[in-house]
Design a protein around this motif. Structure first.
Motif, PDB file in Angstrom:
ATOM      1  N   LEU A 161       0.652  -0.251  -0.961  1.00 42.33           N
ATOM      2  CA  LEU A 161       1.718  -0.582  -1.906  1.00 42.33           C
ATOM      3  C   LEU A 161       3.019  -0.781  -1.140  1.00 42.33           C
ATOM      4  O   LEU A 161       3.513   0.149  -0.488  1.00 42.33           O
ATOM      5  CB  LEU A 161       1.865   0.539  -2.936  1.00 42.33           C
ATOM      6  CG  LEU A 161       2.906   0.360  -4.035  1.00 42.33           C
ATOM      7  CD1 LEU A 161       2.608  -0.879  -4.883  1.00 42.33           C
ATOM      8  CD2 LEU A 161       2.947   1.606  -4.922  1.00 42.33           C
ATOM      9  N   VAL A 162       3.567  -2.009  -1.201  1.00 39.60           N
ATOM     10  CA  VAL A 162       4.835  -2.327  -0.545  1.00 39.60           C
ATOM     11  C   VAL A 162       5.904  -2.554  -1.596  1.00 39.60           C
ATOM     12  O   VAL A 162       5.612  -2.624  -2.795  1.00 39.60           O
ATOM     13  CB  VAL A 162       4.696  -3.562   0.378  1.00 39.60           C
ATOM     14  CG1 VAL A 162       3.695  -3.287   1.485  1.00 39.60           C
ATOM     15  CG2 VAL A 162       4.286  -4.796  -0.423  1.00 39.60           C
ATOM     16  N   LEU A 187       4.230   2.051   1.586  1.00 42.20           N
ATOM     17  CA  LEU A 187       5.064   1.633   2.712  1.00 42.20           C
ATOM     18  C   LEU A 187       6.486   1.338   2.221  1.00 42.20           C
ATOM     19  O   LEU A 187       6.738   0.305   1.592  1.00 42.20           O
ATOM     20  CB  LEU A 187       4.463   0.396   3.390  1.00 42.20           C
ATOM     21  CG  LEU A 187       3.089   0.617   4.034  1.00 42.20           C
ATOM     22  CD1 LEU A 187       2.522  -0.690   4.565  1.00 42.20           C
ATOM     23  CD2 LEU A 187       3.184   1.650   5.152  1.00 42.20           C
ATOM     24  N   GLY A 188       7.375   2.270   2.491  1.00 38.60           N
ATOM     25  CA  GLY A 188       8.773   2.065   2.114  1.00 38.60           C
ATOM     26  C   GLY A 188       9.285   3.159   1.191  1.00 38.60           C
ATOM     27  O   GLY A 188       8.629   3.515   0.212  1.00 38.60           O
ATOM     28  N   GLY A 189      10.465   3.691   1.530  1.00 34.88           N
ATOM     29  CA  GLY A 189      11.048   4.752   0.718  1.00 34.88           C
ATOM     30  C   GLY A 189      11.456   4.305  -0.665  1.00 34.88           C
ATOM     31  O   GLY A 189      11.479   5.105  -1.603  1.00 34.88           O
ATOM     32  N   LEU A 217      -4.108  -4.806  -2.050  1.00 35.29           N
ATOM     33  CA  LEU A 217      -2.707  -4.985  -1.679  1.00 35.29           C
ATOM     34  C   LEU A 217      -1.873  -5.263  -2.924  1.00 35.29           C
ATOM     35  O   LEU A 217      -2.223  -6.121  -3.736  1.00 35.29           O
ATOM     36  CB  LEU A 217      -2.554  -6.152  -0.694  1.00 35.29           C
ATOM     37  CG  LEU A 217      -3.329  -6.046   0.635  1.00 35.29           C
ATOM     38  CD1 LEU A 217      -3.077  -7.283   1.480  1.00 35.29           C
ATOM     39  CD2 LEU A 217      -2.925  -4.791   1.384  1.00 35.29           C
ATOM     40  N   ALA A 218      -0.754  -4.546  -3.049  1.00 33.96           N
ATOM     41  CA  ALA A 218       0.105  -4.711  -4.234  1.00 33.96           C
ATOM     42  C   ALA A 218       1.553  -4.493  -3.838  1.00 33.96           C
ATOM     43  O   ALA A 218       1.866  -3.878  -2.809  1.00 33.96           O
ATOM     44  CB  ALA A 218      -0.305  -3.718  -5.314  1.00 33.96           C
ATOM     45  N   SER A 219       2.447  -5.004  -4.670  1.00 40.89           N
ATOM     46  CA  SER A 219       3.884  -4.825  -4.454  1.00 40.89           C
ATOM     47  C   SER A 219       4.511  -4.258  -5.725  1.00 40.89           C
ATOM     48  O   SER A 219       4.022  -4.479  -6.836  1.00 40.89           O
ATOM     49  CB  SER A 219       4.551  -6.161  -4.092  1.00 40.89           C
ATOM     50  OG  SER A 219       4.356  -7.114  -5.118  1.00 40.89           O
ATOM     51  N   ALA A 277       4.889   6.092   4.253  1.00 44.40           N
ATOM     52  CA  ALA A 277       5.298   5.722   5.614  1.00 44.40           C
ATOM     53  C   ALA A 277       6.449   4.719   5.523  1.00 44.40           C
ATOM     54  O   ALA A 277       6.721   4.161   4.454  1.00 44.40           O
ATOM     55  CB  ALA A 277       4.111   5.112   6.367  1.00 44.40           C
ATOM     56  N   PRO A 278       7.156   4.470   6.634  1.00 43.56           N
ATOM     57  CA  PRO A 278       8.237   3.468   6.622  1.00 43.56           C
ATOM     58  C   PRO A 278       7.709   2.090   6.228  1.00 43.56           C
ATOM     59  O   PRO A 278       6.521   1.789   6.363  1.00 43.56           O
ATOM     60  CB  PRO A 278       8.745   3.479   8.069  1.00 43.56           C
ATOM     61  CG  PRO A 278       8.363   4.820   8.590  1.00 43.56           C
ATOM     62  CD  PRO A 278       7.065   5.168   7.929  1.00 43.56           C
ATOM     63  N   GLY A 279       8.610   1.245   5.750  1.00 40.78           N
ATOM     64  CA  GLY A 279       8.242  -0.105   5.358  1.00 40.78           C
ATOM     65  C   GLY A 279       7.830  -0.956   6.544  1.00 40.78           C
ATOM     66  O   GLY A 279       8.150  -0.654   7.701  1.00 40.78           O
ATOM     67  N   LEU A 280       7.122  -2.033   6.263  1.00 37.15           N
ATOM     68  CA  LEU A 280       6.621  -2.891   7.329  1.00 37.15           C
ATOM     69  C   LEU A 280       7.743  -3.538   8.133  1.00 37.15           C
ATOM     70  O   LEU A 280       7.612  -3.732   9.344  1.00 37.15           O
ATOM     71  CB  LEU A 280       5.709  -3.961   6.742  1.00 37.15           C
ATOM     72  CG  LEU A 280       4.363  -3.464   6.194  1.00 37.15           C
ATOM     73  CD1 LEU A 280       3.656  -4.576   5.414  1.00 37.15           C
ATOM     74  CD2 LEU A 280       3.480  -2.965   7.346  1.00 37.15           C
ATOM     75  N   ALA A 281       8.835  -3.898   7.464  1.00 37.26           N
ATOM     76  CA  ALA A 281       9.958  -4.516   8.186  1.00 37.26           C
ATOM     77  C   ALA A 281      10.529  -3.559   9.220  1.00 37.26           C
ATOM     78  O   ALA A 281      10.884  -3.961  10.334  1.00 37.26           O
ATOM     79  CB  ALA A 281      11.035  -4.949   7.197  1.00 37.26           C
TER      80      ALA A 281
END
Length: 262
Positions: free
Chosen positions: A119-120, A196-198, A156-158, A230-234
């Motif tokens: 999940l992003v 992935l991402g706060g 995969l989802a956002s 975890a931290p985001g992909l960027a």
């Protein structure tokens, strides 16, 4: 009689003598009072000075009409789709998900009940028809391949349906985006979730001091789904140490159960 004697006696004149003197002046035609200050009898009369009037009370300005409450993200929950296939179509076309804008949306992809749901926060700017098809997706694919996970093992989802320059995450959370994400996870019902991402984890009420545990959602069978934040992909793309740390964390989290899976 001596003049001095006359002056000394004048102060003792009886009242009748005084009255007689006044009558004498009245008979002489002197019946008005004269003053030393001249009076301009032919001058225009002065305009009357109006009495001061207290200022009228100023009516309070009508209170500005309250702005109508913002529409809840995704509309009423009872109208949300109840299957993963229906959710994908709804995700691409539901107007209440993005103030009526549907251009640029990207659908989630992968099977229900996947070994791992990733999940992003939002699609990449390069995404067109396929979620995470840009550089960030390439980084993620390398990690998943190293874990032994194929495409049909991963969902995969956002959190957002399209890429946005600067999303207002606090406002999105207040509008109910977190509930949509939790509903999406419940429909996908994966075995594990990698967030992935706060910004995404904050939508779900995650404690930032914890990296793993159980986020507040469950599958349709009411089982709790283990999750790792975890931290985001960027951010990971520019941090070699961050990528190495994520890799070790994933191995510790899964126990290398997926290595060489079919």
């Amino acid at each position: 009689m001596h003049p001095a004697s006359q002056n000394s006696n004048s102060s003792n004149l009886p009242a009748g003598a005084i009255a007689a003197a006044l009558d004498w002046w009245r008979l002489a035609g002197v019946d008005c009072h004269f003053a030393d200050e001249a009076t301009a009898w032919l001058a225009e009369p002065e305009a009357a000075v109006p009495e001061p009037v207290a200022p009228a009370a100023i009516a309070p300005r009508a209170a500005a009409s309250q702005a109508p409450p913002r529409a809840r993200f995704g509309g009423a929950s009872e109208n949300w789709p109840q299957s993963l296939d229906a959710f994908a179509a709804w995700w691409l076309g539901e107007p209440t998900l993005d103030d009526g804008r549907v251009e640029g949306r990207v659908a989630p992809r992968g099977p229900a009940g996947a070994k791992l749901m990733v999940l992003v926060d939002q699609p990449e700017p390069e995404d067109a028809e396929l979620l995470l098809s840009g550089p960030q997706g390439g980084l993620l694919q390398g990690v998943l391949r190293a874990l032994g996970l194929r495409d049909d093992h991963v969902y995969l989802a956002s959190a957002l349906p399209r890429s946005m320059p600067m999303p207002d995450w606090a406002m999105l959370a207040a509008d109910g985006l977190g509930s949509i994400v939790a509903h999406h996870v419940a429909l996908a019902s994966p075995q594990r979730i990698l967030v992935l991402g706060g910004n995404v984890s904050s939508l779900l009420g995650h404690d930032p001091a914890k990296r793993d545990g159980f986020l507040p959602f469950s599958g349709h069978d009411n089982r709790r789904i283990p999750a790792l934040v975890a931290p985001g992909l960027a951010a990971l793309a520019t941090r070699a140490r961050g990528k190495a740390r994520l890799w070790q964390t994933l191995l510790d989290w899964t126990g290398a159960d997926w290595m060489g899976t079919n």
